[in-house]
Every structure is written in C-alpha cells, then in structure tokens.
Design a protein around this motif. Structure first.
Motif, PDB file in Angstrom:
ATOM      1  N   GLU A 202     -71.642 -21.255   0.001  1.00 44.98           N
ATOM      2  CA  GLU A 202     -70.772 -20.226  -1.029  1.00 44.98           C
ATOM      3  C   GLU A 202     -69.607 -19.526  -0.287  1.00 44.98           C
ATOM      4  OE1 GLU A 202     -71.838 -16.564  -3.944  1.00 44.98           O
ATOM      5  OE2 GLU A 202     -73.551 -17.568  -2.924  1.00 44.98           O
ATOM      6  N   PRO A 203     -68.549 -19.754  -1.028  1.00 39.90           N
ATOM      7  CA  PRO A 203     -67.220 -19.020  -0.541  1.00 39.90           C
ATOM      8  C   PRO A 203     -67.163 -17.656  -1.050  1.00 39.90           C
ATOM      9  CG  PRO A 203     -66.847 -20.663  -2.401  1.00 39.90           C
ATOM     10  CD  PRO A 203     -68.203 -20.577  -1.959  1.00 39.90           C
ATOM     11  N   VAL A 204     -66.098 -17.018  -0.452  1.00 39.77           N
ATOM     12  CA  VAL A 204     -65.888 -15.655  -0.987  1.00 39.77           C
ATOM     13  C   VAL A 204     -65.652 -15.399  -2.343  1.00 39.77           C
ATOM     14  CG1 VAL A 204     -64.420 -13.678  -0.199  1.00 39.77           C
ATOM     15  CG2 VAL A 204     -64.943 -15.288   1.582  1.00 39.77           C
ATOM     16  N   THR A 205     -64.612 -16.214  -3.126  1.00 43.03           N
ATOM     17  CA  THR A 205     -64.163 -15.959  -4.343  1.00 43.03           C
ATOM     18  C   THR A 205     -64.459 -17.320  -5.137  1.00 43.03           C
ATOM     19  OG1 THR A 205     -61.892 -16.638  -3.858  1.00 43.03           O
ATOM     20  CG2 THR A 205     -62.488 -14.357  -3.456  1.00 43.03           C
ATOM     21  N   LYS A 206     -64.156 -16.816  -6.399  1.00 43.79           N
ATOM     22  CA  LYS A 206     -64.127 -17.964  -7.382  1.00 43.79           C
ATOM     23  C   LYS A 206     -63.357 -19.088  -7.084  1.00 43.79           C
ATOM     24  CE  LYS A 206     -64.404 -19.369 -12.327  1.00 43.79           C
ATOM     25  NZ  LYS A 206     -64.207 -18.958 -13.679  1.00 43.79           N
ATOM     26  N   SER A 207     -62.078 -18.808  -6.872  1.00 47.16           N
ATOM     27  CA  SER A 207     -61.083 -19.542  -6.666  1.00 47.16           C
ATOM     28  C   SER A 207     -61.213 -20.449  -5.559  1.00 47.16           C
ATOM     29  CB  SER A 207     -59.865 -18.839  -6.771  1.00 47.16           C
ATOM     30  OG  SER A 207     -59.627 -18.065  -5.503  1.00 47.16           O
ATOM     31  N   PRO A 653     -61.651 -28.335   5.739  1.00 48.83           N
ATOM     32  CA  PRO A 653     -60.984 -27.124   6.539  1.00 48.83           C
ATOM     33  C   PRO A 653     -60.841 -25.964   5.418  1.00 48.83           C
ATOM     34  CG  PRO A 653     -59.266 -28.452   5.097  1.00 48.83           C
ATOM     35  CD  PRO A 653     -60.505 -29.188   4.903  1.00 48.83           C
ATOM     36  N   TYR A 654     -60.693 -24.843   6.279  1.00 48.54           N
ATOM     37  CA  TYR A 654     -60.751 -23.570   5.727  1.00 48.54           C
ATOM     38  C   TYR A 654     -59.788 -22.518   6.131  1.00 48.54           C
ATOM     39  CZ  TYR A 654     -63.149 -19.341   3.393  1.00 48.54           C
ATOM     40  OH  TYR A 654     -63.203 -18.248   2.483  1.00 48.54           O
ATOM     41  N   TYR A 655     -58.643 -22.147   5.496  1.00 48.25           N
ATOM     42  CA  TYR A 655     -57.647 -21.310   5.938  1.00 48.25           C
ATOM     43  C   TYR A 655     -57.584 -20.133   5.456  1.00 48.25           C
ATOM     44  CZ  TYR A 655     -56.224 -26.132   6.356  1.00 48.25           C
ATOM     45  OH  TYR A 655     -56.162 -27.616   6.689  1.00 48.25           O
ATOM     46  N   VAL A 656     -57.392 -19.097   6.448  1.00 47.42           N
ATOM     47  CA  VAL A 656     -57.211 -17.729   6.347  1.00 47.42           C
ATOM     48  C   VAL A 656     -56.094 -17.099   7.008  1.00 47.42           C
ATOM     49  CG1 VAL A 656     -58.404 -15.531   6.934  1.00 47.42           C
ATOM     50  CG2 VAL A 656     -59.812 -17.503   6.463  1.00 47.42           C
ATOM     51  N   LEU A 657     -55.264 -16.467   6.148  1.00 47.37           N
ATOM     52  CA  LEU A 657     -53.952 -15.456   6.674  1.00 47.37           C
ATOM     53  C   LEU A 657     -54.420 -14.189   6.806  1.00 47.37           C
ATOM     54  CD1 LEU A 657     -50.890 -17.184   4.849  1.00 47.37           C
ATOM     55  CD2 LEU A 657     -51.323 -16.899   7.232  1.00 47.37           C
ATOM     56  N   MET A 658     -54.377 -13.732   8.054  1.00 52.04           N
ATOM     57  CA  MET A 658     -54.704 -12.282   8.374  1.00 52.04           C
ATOM     58  C   MET A 658     -53.596 -11.563   8.982  1.00 52.04           C
ATOM     59  SD  MET A 658     -57.701 -12.625  11.251  1.00 52.04           S
ATOM     60  CE  MET A 658     -57.204 -12.819  12.930  1.00 52.04           C
ATOM     61  N   LYS A 663     -57.494  -8.046   8.866  1.00 53.62           N
ATOM     62  CA  LYS A 663     -57.828  -8.087   7.194  1.00 53.62           C
ATOM     63  C   LYS A 663     -56.957  -9.275   6.900  1.00 53.62           C
ATOM     64  CE  LYS A 663     -58.939  -3.077   7.026  1.00 53.62           C
ATOM     65  NZ  LYS A 663     -58.495  -1.887   6.615  1.00 53.62           N
ATOM     66  N   ASN A 664     -57.612  -9.645   5.954  1.00 55.63           N
ATOM     67  CA  ASN A 664     -57.074 -10.942   5.210  1.00 55.63           C
ATOM     68  C   ASN A 664     -55.502 -10.373   4.412  1.00 55.63           C
ATOM     69  OD1 ASN A 664     -59.149 -12.434   5.881  1.00 55.63           O
ATOM     70  ND2 ASN A 664     -59.947 -12.576   3.866  1.00 55.63           N
ATOM     71  N   LEU A 665     -54.618 -11.254   4.093  1.00 56.26           N
ATOM     72  CA  LEU A 665     -53.233 -10.859   3.704  1.00 56.26           C
ATOM     73  C   LEU A 665     -53.248 -11.508   2.183  1.00 56.26           C
ATOM     74  CD1 LEU A 665     -51.125 -11.801   6.616  1.00 56.26           C
ATOM     75  CD2 LEU A 665     -51.314  -9.712   5.937  1.00 56.26           C
ATOM     76  N   ASN A 666     -54.018 -12.488   1.864  1.00 55.43           N
ATOM     77  CA  ASN A 666     -54.518 -13.136   0.736  1.00 55.43           C
ATOM     78  C   ASN A 666     -55.852 -13.848   0.621  1.00 55.43           C
ATOM     79  OD1 ASN A 666     -53.715 -15.304   2.294  1.00 55.43           O
ATOM     80  ND2 ASN A 666     -51.843 -15.623   0.947  1.00 55.43           N
ATOM     81  N   GLU A 667     -56.016 -14.390  -0.418  1.00 58.34           N
ATOM     82  CA  GLU A 667     -57.335 -14.885  -0.708  1.00 58.34           C
ATOM     83  C   GLU A 667     -57.428 -16.356   0.357  1.00 58.34           C
ATOM     84  OE1 GLU A 667     -58.697 -15.936  -4.514  1.00 58.34           O
ATOM     85  OE2 GLU A 667     -58.975 -13.785  -4.894  1.00 58.34           O
ATOM     86  N   PRO A 668     -58.357 -16.521   1.055  1.00 44.92           N
ATOM     87  CA  PRO A 668     -58.608 -17.785   1.941  1.00 44.92           C
ATOM     88  C   PRO A 668     -58.521 -18.727   1.187  1.00 44.92           C
ATOM     89  CG  PRO A 668     -60.238 -16.026   2.614  1.00 44.92           C
ATOM     90  CD  PRO A 668     -59.694 -15.675   1.281  1.00 44.92           C
ATOM     91  N   LEU A 682     -48.994 -19.777   1.479  1.00 44.79           N
ATOM     92  CA  LEU A 682     -48.321 -19.466   2.901  1.00 44.79           C
ATOM     93  C   LEU A 682     -47.294 -18.483   2.814  1.00 44.79           C
ATOM     94  CD1 LEU A 682     -47.903 -22.787   4.895  1.00 44.79           C
ATOM     95  CD2 LEU A 682     -49.488 -21.048   5.804  1.00 44.79           C
ATOM     96  N   GLN A 683     -46.612 -18.631   1.914  1.00 45.55           N
ATOM     97  CA  GLN A 683     -45.262 -17.759   1.519  1.00 45.55           C
ATOM     98  C   GLN A 683     -45.824 -16.340   1.241  1.00 45.55           C
ATOM     99  OE1 GLN A 683     -43.124 -20.102  -1.054  1.00 45.55           O
ATOM    100  NE2 GLN A 683     -41.695 -20.998   0.272  1.00 45.55           N
ATOM    101  N   GLN A 684     -46.818 -16.325   0.323  1.00 50.22           N
ATOM    102  CA  GLN A 684     -47.544 -15.266  -0.172  1.00 50.22           C
ATOM    103  C   GLN A 684     -47.856 -14.310   1.001  1.00 50.22           C
ATOM    104  OE1 GLN A 684     -51.414 -15.041  -2.190  1.00 50.22           O
ATOM    105  NE2 GLN A 684     -50.481 -13.799  -3.794  1.00 50.22           N
ATOM    106  N   GLY A 685     -48.876 -14.956   1.781  1.00 48.70           N
ATOM    107  CA  GLY A 685     -49.398 -14.203   2.922  1.00 48.70           C
ATOM    108  C   GLY A 685     -48.560 -13.646   3.931  1.00 48.70           C
TER     109      GLY A 685
END
Length: 690
Positions: A202-207, A653-658, A663-668, A682-685
C-alpha cells in the motif's frame, strides 16, 4: 528461505512431469531373406484392447496415417513399393466426415527392400503412427536390421506425442456386408491438439496507488488470454474441439441442454486454472514481500530458465513431458459420475492429458507474472485469462455448431505451431537467465551476448518457417502456405530489427527485456566513439558512478545526500532493481527524453537504491527490521526495508523528490510511462525546492 523452498517445490512439482502415458502398441520385428539382394522386413504390432492404430492408406483428413521412413536408404538400398499390410478394418468417422482404415489387436507390415550397396550391413527404418482410444498417441519407433546376421533389433521408442481425449469414447460395432468394423464415435470430450515490476504494498497516497497499478492488469489479462487461445492450435488440443462439442450436443435429446453442458465444461476449465492460483494468495498473506523476493530471486530465475529450456526442447520433439497417467485415469473415472460433477472431471481430465502442450504455455504465464512482482491477484487474473482462452473455442463452437465447418483440418501444421512456440520459449528462457546475471552483476550475459543469442534464435526460426530444415515430427512441406510464409517474414524482420542493437540502438520495443544499454561490453555500441559520458577532466564525486545516459548517480543514500547538501540541489530517490523491467522501461523510454534528461543531469542529485542488490552487509550493520521482522543481511534488503519503513511502499520503480531536510517536495510516484506527466512531476518538485 523456508517459504521460498516451499514455493520452489510446488512450482517444480507442477512444471516438471514425472511420468509418461504407457505405449499401447508393442512391436517385434524380424528379417527374411528373399534373394541375395532382396530382403523382407517384417514388423508385428500387438495393440492393447480398445485401441486402434491407423493404416498407411487411411484418409489423411482423419487420424494420422502410418508412415514408413527409410533413414539410410540413399545409396544403400531401395524400398520395393509400399509395405504390405495385414487385414485392416474400415469405418466412417462422423466427426471428420471420412472413412478411416485401421487395425485392432494385431497388425503386421511386410516391407521388401533391394540392396544396392553390398558393403552396407544395416537397414534403418522408422515407423511413425497414430494410435487412439481416449488418448491419441503419435508414436515413432526406430528399427535396425542387420542383413548379414538376419536378425532385427528394435532400438527404442524414443518419442511419443500424445493427443488426448477427456472421456472414454464409446466403441460401437457397425455391421457391414463383408465384415464387422469398429469405430470411435467421438462421444468423448477430447483434449484438442494445442516486466513489469510493481509491488502490491500500500502506497502513501491514492494517486501513488494508481501508479503502482501501472503493471496494467489489462495487459496481463490480454496476454494470457492470447496464450490460452494459442495453445488450442497445438496437437494436444485442436483435434478435440469438434469431438468434444459433438459429444455434448449429441448426447442430449435437447440441443439447449447440450449447449449448456458444453458452456459449463468451459467454465469448469476456467475455474480449475483459477484454483491453481489460490496457494499464491496464502503465500502473500504469510509474507507481503514474497512476490518482490520471487521476482528478483537468483535461484528462482535460474530455475525458470531451466524449465523454459526443457519445455522448448520438448516442443522441438526431443521428448514428451506429461503429468502422471494415474492422475488422468482417476480424473477420467470420476468423469463417469454424470451430471455437472462428471463434466467438471471431464474438464480436469482435459487439463491433465493436454499438459504436454499447455504446460509450457502455463510455465510462460507463471514465470512472467511471478517475475513481475505483481502479487497474487495478478496471478489469479493471469490464470483466468489463460483458462478463458483455452475454453473459448469449446464454448463458442457449442453455441454456434455451424462454425465448425470452417475449422481447418488437423495436420502437420499443428506440429509447426508447437515448434514455433518452442523457439519463443527458448528466447524467453534467456530473459530469466539475464535477470539472475543482472542481480548478481556477473556481466556474463551482457547486452551484446543476449542480443546475439536472440538474433541466432529468431534467425533459425525464420529459416525453419521458410522450410530450410524440419524437426523430428514435422510432415513433409511440399510448398509454403501463405500463413507460414508471412510468419517467416515476421521472424526475419524481427531478427533484422535486433541487429542494430549490437551497435548501440536502443531497441525501445524491447525496453526492460534486453539488458540495459550501460550493462554492455561496449556501452556505446560496437564501433562507437567510446567517449566518456563525463568529461575526462571532471572527477566523479566520492561514491558516485556514471549511470545510464551518462547521468552521475549515487548508490548510497548517505553519500548522495551529503553531496546534494554540498551542491545545494534536491535529491531524486530512485528505488529500483537490477532485474526490474519497469525500471528499465522508465530509463530507456522516459529518461531518454531531452527535457527529462537535462533535469536529471543538471538539476537534481540522483540516488539509485537497488532493492535486489545481493551484496552482503558487514555483520555489524545487519539488523532485524521493525517493519517486517526479517533479518536484513544484504544491501538490497536494507534499501527495501528503508523504502517500506519511510514511504510505506515497496514498488519498483518508485521516485521521491526531497529537499535537503529530507522532506518530500511533492507526492512520490511509481511507474509513470507518460513522458509529459513525469516531466511535469520533476519540474514541480524542482520548482518547489527553489
């Protein structure tokens, strides 16, 4: 390890057959001298009760006629006419609409040969024949006759191909003016002659959960559905379609009842295959990471490699793999119960006796889905698709019997289908071996070697389809059919497509299947410039390495984070795997985009953490996970545990921008094959970091 051993045992027991259906024809032979240059080869057959062996002169549109093959006659001896046969029987087969000629109980062939080379002492003759009861077996026996000693030595029954029926066919006597003949009325259900690396955590968010589902269940379902349909065109399954449908329709006075029973028969086939997936739900309940472990397990990938090689050799005709005949006999006896229960056991009998053709396809389904880390639900979906594909012809022709008139006649083309499937299985076997090599980083099966093997396999397949050579059980091919020619062109075109990959072509159609571009003897291809992706004067940061597309990447979290703080750039955590198919698809299909690649090279610090890395941790760094309770002993398990603990996900894969504060810059996000969507993320993060 204990759980994995259990799974391996179950899979091994399922895939590797342990016994063969007994040979219902026993042969003896002898040689008689007719003159100094002519000899008579005598073949005597004893046929078990209720079995029929078909004559050389039986209609080829029915059961396969007997064939006498002279193996070493060129320049040594000449056969004098066709072999003389003992008394045969004739009967009309309603299913195929032809009169068949066959033997019951005993048969004799007498073949005269004339010696043209006095120095030759041995005459080799093969008898290819088909014998039927509730199972049709295409046997091949090789005989050696020593013309000097005037004795015959039966070498050995070296192969046997089953074409199975599901229930016992009734044998009825048909009165004729001259003789009483016997015919199978086909009142039997006959068995016709027939990377996605995301996690279920189970991931962090619905998206994010939606992203993790991007293994795309529809692709799994459609792929396995096609595999199920494909195996219906093999010798073990195809001939049984009209017989089975006729059985259900003719055994009931009501056509509606007959159609209902035939459809229920198909539903039972589907249900049985889905039931085979239930143990995997139990395994998943015991350990949520079990499929992640299976998908990257070195030993299991090697096991699948061996299984696929064995199955491919079987499809080429070297030997036959079957489930123990005792199981088929028990299921067959249970089918006599009648009613819906009897129909269920008829479906079970079909699945058992047709295993020699469906087993390799089923192995392909299991191997592909298990190696995708898709979870037990996808295994069930795959089995549902495969069962539906296998059952569809039975149900469709039961509902619309008139369509059976359009079915092609059984023949040698069925064996061609098996051989083609064998080539495909052999090619896919090396994908599993490549997975093991990638996880261990042995560099034994690098990109050029892998592509070289595939080029050879599909080039030989093209030659086979163009009729340049034949396999053991092939019938003579006087001309190429349009379908075979087109399939040969397709195999040749695919071979040509693979060749530029040796020179560095990306081969995007095979992203995730072939080893990555940077896992190569020559990362820039044969004849490439060999220029380093990073200027020679530029020193790599401590702990960094040059990754795919020349991106500077870290494989250690602490070292990567320390460097990011030095250069004041955000961190892109890339939870990946050496044998992760979707990871390679992202790298070769998304990261290659110029805008995405610019960000990865210049605006972020990439930290790639391999969840299947097999390097052992130093003993003082090993620990017990507070999330899974397992002992963490390797680098891969360390990063998997880190991902699960911090982000509640084990997707790859699983991508996290921090940011530098971790701390996360946006949702993984997980697997995101849409370039624009990934670029926007990527641009948003990066913008949030600035």
């Amino acid at each position: 390890m204990k759980k994995l051993s259990t799974i391996l045992f179950l899979l091994f027991a399922f895939f590797i057959a342990q016994a063969q259906v007994k040979e219902p024809v026993k042969w003896t032979s002898k040689i008689e001298k007719k003159s100094n240059t002519e000899f008579v080869l005598v073949f005597n057959a004893t046929i078990e009760n209720d079995w029929h062996m078909y004559s050389q002169f039986s209609d080829e549109n029915g059961a396969i006629p007997l064939e006498v093959v002279f193996n070493n006659n060129k320049g040594n001896y000449t056969p004098v006419g066709k072999a003389a046969e003992s008394k045969t029987e004739k009967a009309f087969n309603e299913t195929f609409g032809v009169t068949e000629t066959f033997w019951s109980h005993t048969a004799q062939l007498r073949q005269t040969v004339k010696i043209t080379n006095p120095a030759n002492e041995v005459v080799q003759v093969s008898l290819n024949y088909q014998v039927c009861k509730e199972v049709c077996i295409q046997g091949e026996n090789l005989f050696e006759f020593n013309i000097n000693k005037l004795t015959a030595k039966e070498v050995k029954n070296f192969t046997e191909i089953k074409t199975a029926t599901v229930a016992k066919p009734e044998t009825t006597e048909v009165k004729a003016d001259t003789a009483t003949t016997v015919v199978d009325t086909a009142k039997a259900a006959v068995a016709p002659s027939t990377d996605n690396n995301t996690s279920t955590a189970e991931p962090v968010t619905k998206s994010t959960k939606e992203k993790e589902g991007d293994i795309d269940p529809w692709n799994i379902f459609l792929g396995t559905l096609l595999a199920g349909i494909f195996v219906t065109f093999t010798p073990c399954v195809f001939p049984m379609i009209p017989m089975t449908v006729s059985f259900f329709i003719k055994q009931n006075t009501s056509k509606a009842k007959g159609k209902f029973n035939a459809v229920f028969y198909g539903i039972c086939i589907i249900a049985i295959y889905v039931l085979l997936s239930l143990p995997f739900h139990i395994f998943e309940g015991l350990d949520g990471n079990i499929f992640a472990d299976i998908s990257t397990n070195v030993y299991l990938n090697i096991f699948f490699f061996l299984v696929f090689v064995i199955f491919s050799i079987s499809f080429f005709g070297a030997f036959e793999i079957t489930i123990p005949s005792s199981l088929a006999n028990k299921a067959d006896n249970a089918s006599n119960l009648g009613g819906l229960a009897g129909i269920f056991f008829m479906a079970l009998t079909l699945i058992i006796v047709s295993f020699s053709c469906t087993g390799p396809a089923l192995g392909l389904v299991f191997g592909t889905v298990l190696s995708s880390d898709g979870g037990a639900t996808l295994v069930s979906l795959a089995m549902f698709g495969f069962g539906l594909g296998l059952a569809m012809p039975f149900m469709v022709f039961a509902l619309f019997p008139s369509l059976m008139a359009n079915l092609p006649k059984s023949g040698g083309w069925l064996n061609t289908v098996k051989v083609v499937f064998g080539f495909i299985e052999l090619a896919l076997a090396f994908k599993f071996l490549s997975n093991a090599d990638l996880v261990l980083q042995l560099h034994l099966l690098e990109r050029e070697v892998f592509l070289g093997i595939w080029i050879a396999i599909f080039a030989v397949l093209a030659l086979y389809l163009f009729g340049k050579f034949s396999m053991p059980h092939d019938s003579p091919v006087p001309f190429l059919s349009v379908g075979r020619m087109l399939l040969g062109v397709l195999a040749f075109a695919f071979t040509v497509y693979l060749v530029p990959g040796l020179w560095g072509a990306p081969l995007k159609l095979l992203s995730g299947i072939t080893p990555p571009l940077n896992y190569s003897e020559s990362p820039f291809g044969f004849g490439g410039s060999g220029a380093a992706p990073v200027a020679s004067t530029e020193k790599l940061p401590d702990g960094a390495k040059v990754a795919v597309h020349g991106i500077v990447a870290f494989e250690d979290y602490d070292k990567g984070l320390a460097y990011a703080k030095t250069v004041k750039k955000p961190v892109l955590l890339d939870f990946t795997g050496r044998a992760c198919v979707n990871c390679r698809k992202m790298e070769e299909g998304v990261w290659v985009d110029p805008e995405v690649l610019t960000i990865l090279k210049n605006d972020v610090v990439l930290i790639s953490l391999y969840g299947d890395e097999q390097i052992d941790l130093p003993e003082n760094e090993q620990f017990i996970s507070k999330y899974s309770g397992r002992k963490i002993t390797t680098v891969g398990k360390k990063w998997s545990d880190f991902q699960l603990g911090k982000y509640n996900s084990n997707a790859r894969p699983y991508y996290v921008l921090m940011g530098l504060d971790e701390k996360n810059l946006n949702e993984p996000v997980a697997y995101t094959p849409d370039i624009q969507e990934y670029l926007k993320w990527l641009q948003q993060g990066v913008a949030n970091f600035k």
